[in-house]
Structures are given as structure tokens and as C-alpha cells.
Design a protein around this motif. Structure first.
Motif, mmCIF file in Angstrom:
data_model
loop_
_atom_site.group_PDB
_atom_site.id
_atom_site.type_symbol
_atom_site.label_atom_id
_atom_site.label_comp_id
_atom_site.label_asym_id
_atom_site.label_seq_id
_atom_site.Cartn_x
_atom_site.Cartn_y
_atom_site.Cartn_z
ATOM 1 N N UNK A 249 0.823 -1.213 0.000
ATOM 2 C CA UNK A 249 0.000 0.000 0.000
ATOM 3 C C UNK A 249 0.860 1.266 0.000
ATOM 4 N N UNK A 250 1.968 1.267 0.761
ATOM 5 C CA UNK A 250 2.812 2.474 0.733
ATOM 6 C C UNK A 250 3.578 2.542 -0.592
ATOM 7 N N UNK A 310 -1.004 -8.224 -4.526
ATOM 8 C CA UNK A 310 -0.292 -7.235 -5.353
ATOM 9 C C UNK A 310 -1.181 -6.820 -6.520
ATOM 10 N N UNK A 311 -1.830 -7.811 -7.150
ATOM 11 C CA UNK A 311 -2.680 -7.475 -8.301
ATOM 12 C C UNK A 311 -3.866 -6.615 -7.868
ATOM 13 N N UNK A 316 -6.306 -1.289 -8.003
ATOM 14 C CA UNK A 316 -6.955 -0.187 -7.281
ATOM 15 C C UNK A 316 -6.213 1.130 -7.477
ATOM 16 N N UNK A 317 -4.869 1.055 -7.628
ATOM 17 C CA UNK A 317 -4.064 2.287 -7.592
ATOM 18 C C UNK A 317 -3.313 2.574 -8.885
ATOM 19 N N UNK A 318 -3.274 1.587 -9.789
ATOM 20 C CA UNK A 318 -2.500 1.770 -11.023
ATOM 21 C C UNK A 318 -1.012 1.472 -10.832
ATOM 22 N N UNK A 319 -0.629 0.946 -9.655
ATOM 23 C CA UNK A 319 0.802 0.645 -9.414
ATOM 24 C C UNK A 319 1.269 -0.493 -10.318
ATOM 25 N N UNK A 320 2.587 -0.545 -10.562
ATOM 26 C CA UNK A 320 3.186 -1.653 -11.314
ATOM 27 C C UNK A 320 3.589 -2.741 -10.321
ATOM 28 N N UNK A 358 -8.346 -0.185 2.350
ATOM 29 C CA UNK A 358 -7.057 -0.212 1.653
ATOM 30 C C UNK A 358 -6.693 1.212 1.220
ATOM 31 N N UNK A 359 -7.692 1.914 0.681
ATOM 32 C CA UNK A 359 -7.443 3.280 0.202
ATOM 33 C C UNK A 359 -7.044 4.183 1.364
ATOM 34 N N UNK A 360 -7.621 3.910 2.544
ATOM 35 C CA UNK A 360 -7.296 4.731 3.712
ATOM 36 C C UNK A 360 -5.794 4.645 4.028
ATOM 37 N N UNK A 361 -5.247 3.421 3.910
ATOM 38 C CA UNK A 361 -3.814 3.264 4.192
ATOM 39 C C UNK A 361 -2.996 3.997 3.124
ATOM 40 N N UNK A 362 -3.448 3.905 1.859
ATOM 41 C CA UNK A 362 -2.736 4.621 0.793
ATOM 42 C C UNK A 362 -2.763 6.127 1.096
ATOM 43 N N UNK A 363 -3.901 6.613 1.597
ATOM 44 C CA UNK A 363 -4.001 8.045 1.929
ATOM 45 C C UNK A 363 -3.036 8.427 3.047
ATOM 46 N N UNK A 364 -2.938 7.553 4.072
ATOM 47 C CA UNK A 364 -1.988 7.825 5.169
ATOM 48 C C UNK A 364 -0.582 7.904 4.577
#
Ligand code: NAD
Ligand code: USQ
Length: 395
Positions: A249-250, A310-311, A316-320, A358-364
Motif C-alpha cells: 500500500x505504501x 499485489x494485483x 486499485x491504484x494503477x501501481x506496477x 485499503x485506500x485509507x492506508x494509501x491516503x496515510x
């Protein structure tokens, strides 16, 4: 109840102390702050800015009127822990105070020795001191799912004990044994040793012990840590202490390709931090009696394969996603089925992986992204010298 939270300055210990204080218990945090020293050793820091433990306790009092008492104490110092127990005589003790990172425990021979000395002595000192002082507290220990070794042989992993039948000259005999341990790191090995210590002291001295075999904890906030910015929880992201889902997430938040080890075929058990603290509360309400066997709960709510996580985060975020040589010695793929009926029966309503959380952790992570040192993201602790060479050649 008067409750001692050993390791109450840590990632799970701090929100547990707040949760139990909120329920009206008298909380005594005991910690030697070694985790903060290890941050200094590794040259990393929590993603979230953590105040001193004394300051955190002050803010909790300011916000709620409840006091958290902090005691700077090392569980390896036997005489001091015995004197402390004799003075405070808690009704319950929650034991989080161990070195808990598998990669840190595998960094070098010195780290192996430190982890065994710290964890096994901490647990044994506590047990011996409880017997010596006659403190009849319910001891709740945070153990790990890793004692089982993650592979399901057809049937789900039971909660601690296995029924077996042995052939004897007078015919088959049924036995209940501790589920055979198969630790995958020196850290997980110390938790396997803890199990034997608990079994012995429950049977020999009638200590009342609950061992929580916990899966990987994810998330960062609980309802109590949200109450004030200075009550924020620790959040580890580095290659030694960061756990897999929190790391993904980070990584997503800072545009770092998600670091999947090997094929990502490892399946693990997970639990959200909010459920982790709730489970401790439930375990406290269901104490064993003197003479009972150690009560073991599987403290997990769902299982996931690492590459699926990971997928999911990538979608959710567009990360590779990047597939890296695995620094650990572990199976390429494993299936994991786990029983957790006891907590469900006690009323646990699991928080499952949800986009919102999950998004909350990304926001943190986004909020504190400026505190992240990207060079500390890779996992560099290798499980064997051979693996170390392989990983070095193919980073
Ligand atoms: P953490 O490292 O954040 O916290 C542990 C705390 O214990 C730290 O504050 C540290 O300073 C203290 N401590 C360590 N040795 C001590 C000693 N000898 N004397 C006094 N204090 C000492 O770890 P965490 O993530 O909060 O985990 C807490 C417990 O839960 C650990 O025992 C761990 O094995 C278990 N657990 C954690 C997870 C997870 O995903 N974080 C999963 C399963 C089980
Ligand atoms: N992994 C990756 N990429 C990463 C980090 C990890 O693929 O960037 C993989 C690992 O190879 C492993 C899995 O993810 O297969 C889990 O690793 P982890 O670091 O999240 O978890 P682990 O080392 O098992 O330890 C954590 C806690 C420990 C606790 C344990 C519960 O640090 O205290 O006991 O989870 S359990 O895994 O159920 O044994």
C-alpha cells in the motif's frame, strides 16, 4: 481490571492499550523501547510521526481523562520484572514484547542470537516471575500463525492442537498434541519455543495462559488512534519490519513497483488491526482456569496469496508489480486453510479486505510520503548465504 501491556509502545501493543483503556481498564504499558532503538540501528523511521510514549500517554489523558501508566522495563532483566509484578500485581498480562520481524532475525548471526535471547528470555522471565510472586494473572501472548509452517495437509489448520491416534500394544490410543511446529525463520522459531514454555508452566504451575496465533496484521488506524493526530500508530514500511500488505500500500502511494517475492505464490493469513485489538479483548473475556491446557486461538480472519494482493492493489491504484528473487527460503506456492471458529463464536465480526480501508492506508502513506526513504524499501535480509549471493547477483 488492572492490565499490563508488555510491548505497549509497538504497532499492535499501542492500539491495544488504547482500546482496553477506553473500555475502562487500568492500563500499565511496560516497554524497553528497543523497537525505537532498532529503527535507529537500521536508519529507518515509522512512516507516521510517532511521539515519545510519555507524550502519547499525556495526549490520551488529555483526550479521554483516562491514564496510561508507562514503565520503562526490559523483560530480560529478571529481578526487575519480578519486583515489578510483585508491586503491581496485574489481573491480566498481555505479552507483545518480542522482536517480531522475521527478516531482522535473519540479517546476521548476531541478529539471530539477539532475537532468541530477547524473545525466549522475555517469555521465560515473565513465567518464572509469575510463579515466584504468585501473581495469578491471565497471560495472553501474541504468537504467530507461522508456528504451523503455512502448509495445509488437506485439512484446515486447527486451533493449536491436533488429535492423533497411536498404535500401542493394547490397541490404538487417541492423543491430543500441540500441532507440530515448522517455523520458517529464527523469529518464528522463538514463537515455537514459547509454546513449549507455556505448555510447561500451565501444566506444572497451573498458570492461566492464552496464546494467540496471529496472522499478518494490516492497516494503521483504530477508532482510538484516530482521536488525535498525536495518538497515531507506528507504521513500518522498510524491508525488515514492513509487512507485505502494508508495504504494497505504501509502495503504491509513492509509485514504487510492488515488491513481490518470487512468484508471489505464498498464501498467508491476515487480520486487520482493528480486529486484532478486538480479539485481545475477546480472549481476555474467556480466560482459562488453573489446570487447564493453554488456550490457543488462531487470530486471523482471511487468507490471501501474495501475488493476488499485489494485483488487487495494482488494480486499485494503477501501481506496477515487480517480481523479484525471493530473499527467503520458503515454498514457491502454498495452500493455507485455517480454522478460526473460537473468535467467531465469541462474537468477532471480521473486517475483511475492503477498498475503502485499503485506500485509507494509501491516503496515510501519501500524507507522510515525504518521510519515506526509498532506499529502505527493498528487502535485503537473505535466509541463507547461498540465497544472499543469488539475490545480490539478480537484485
Ligand atoms: P513491535 O515491534 O511494533 O512491538 C513490540 C514492542 O515490544 C516494541 O515496542 C518493543 O520495544 C517491545 N519489546 C521488545 N522486546 C522487549 C523486551 N525485552 N522488554 C520490553 N519490551 C520489549 O511489534 P508488533 O507488530 O506490535 O507485534 C507485537 C506482537 O505481536 C509480537 O510479539 C509479534 O510477534 C506479534 N505479531 C505481530 C504481527 C504483525 O503483523 N505485526 C503478526 C502476528 C503476531
Ligand atoms: N513478501 C513479499 N514482498 C514483500 C514482503 C514480503 O512478497 O515486500 C512475502 C514474503 O516473502 C512472505 C510473505 O510476503 O512470503 C509475508 O511476509 P511478511 O513480512 O508480511 O510476514 P512475516 O515475515 O511472516 O511476518 C509477519 C510479522 C510477524 C508475524 C507474521 C504472521 O512481522 O511478527 O508473526 O507476520 S504470519 O505470517 O502468519 O506468520
Amino acid at each position: 481490571m488492572r492490565i499490563a501491556v508488555l510491548g505497549g509502545d509497538g504497532f499492535v501493543g499501542w492500539p491495544t492499550a488504547l482500546h482496553l483503556s477506553d473500555l475502562g481498564h487500568e492500563i500499565h504499558i511496560v516497554d524497553n523501547l528497543s523497537r525505537r532503538w532498532i529503527d535507529a540501528e537500521l536508519g529507518v523511521q515509522s512512516l507516521t510521526p510517532m511521539d515519545s510514549i510519555q507524550e502519547r500517554c499525556r495526549i490520551w489523558h488529555q483526550e479521554t481523562g483516562q491514564r496510561l501508566h508507562f514503565h520503562l522495563l526490559d523483560l530480560r532483566e529478571y529481578d526487575r520484572i519480578r519486583a515489578w509484578l510483585a508491586e503491581y500485581r496485574p489481573d491480566a498480562i498481555i505479552h507483545f514484547a518480542e522482536q517480531r520481524a522475521a527478516p531482522y532475525s535473519m540479517k546476521s548471526d548476531r541478529h539471530k542470537v539477539y532475537t532468541v535471547n530477547n524473545n525466549v528470555n522475555a517469555t521465560h522471565n515473565l513465567l518464572a516471575a509469575m510463579v515466584e510472586t504468585g501473581v495469578d494473572a491471565h497471560l495472553v501472548h501474541l504468537g504467530t500463525m507461522g508456528v504451523y509452517g503455512y502448509s495445509t495437509v488437506g485439512a484446515p489448520i486447527p486451533e493449536g492442537y491436533l488429535d492423533v491416534t497411536v498404535d500401542t500394544p493394547t490397541g490404538p490410543r487417541d492423543l491430543e498434541i500441540l500441532y507440530p511446529t515448522r517455523p520458517g525463520s529464527v523469529y518464528h522459531m522463538t514463537k515455537s519455543l514459547d509454546q513449549i514454555l507455556f505448555q510447561y508452566y500451565a501444566q506444572n504451575d497451573g498458570l492461566r495462559i492464552t496464546d494467540l496465533h496471529q496472522g499478518i496484521v494490516w492497516g494503521t488506524h483504530t477508532s482510538q488512534t484516530r482521536r488525535h493526530p498525536q495518538l497515531i500508530n507506528r507504521f513500518d514500511y522498510d524491508g525488515d519490519y514492513g509487512t507485505v500488505l502494508n508495504r504494497f500500500l505504501i509502495q503504491a502511494a509513492i509509485g514504487y513497483p510492488l515488491t513481490v517475492h518470487g512468484t508471489g505464490g505464498q498464501t498467508r493469513a491476515f487480520i486487520h488491526l482493528q480486529d486484532s485489538v478486538r480479539c485481545v479483548e475477546l480472549a481476555l473475556s474467556d480466560a482459562p482456569k488453573a489446570g487447564d491446557r493453554v488456550k490457543i486461538f488462531n487470530q486471523m480472519t482471511e487468507t490471501h496469496r501474495v501475488r493476488d494482493l499485489a494485483e488487487m492493489v495494482a488494480k486499485m491504484t494503477g501501481a506496477k508489480v515487480s517480481y523479484l528473487p525471493n530473499p527467503r527460503k520458503e515454498a514457491d506456492e502454498n495452500e493455507l486453510l485455517v480454522r478460526n471458529d473460537q473468535f467467531l463464536a465469541l462474537g468477532l465480526k471480521p473486517v475483511t479486505l475492503q477498498e475503502g480501508l485499503l485506500a485509507e492506508v494509501v491516503d496515510v502513506a501519501k500524507k507522510f510520503a515525504h518521510r519515506i526513504d526509498r532506499s529502505r524499501v527493498p528487502c535485503v535480509s537473505a535466509w541463507t548465504k547461498d540465497i544472499a549471493q543469488r539475490v545480490e547477483h539478480d537484485p
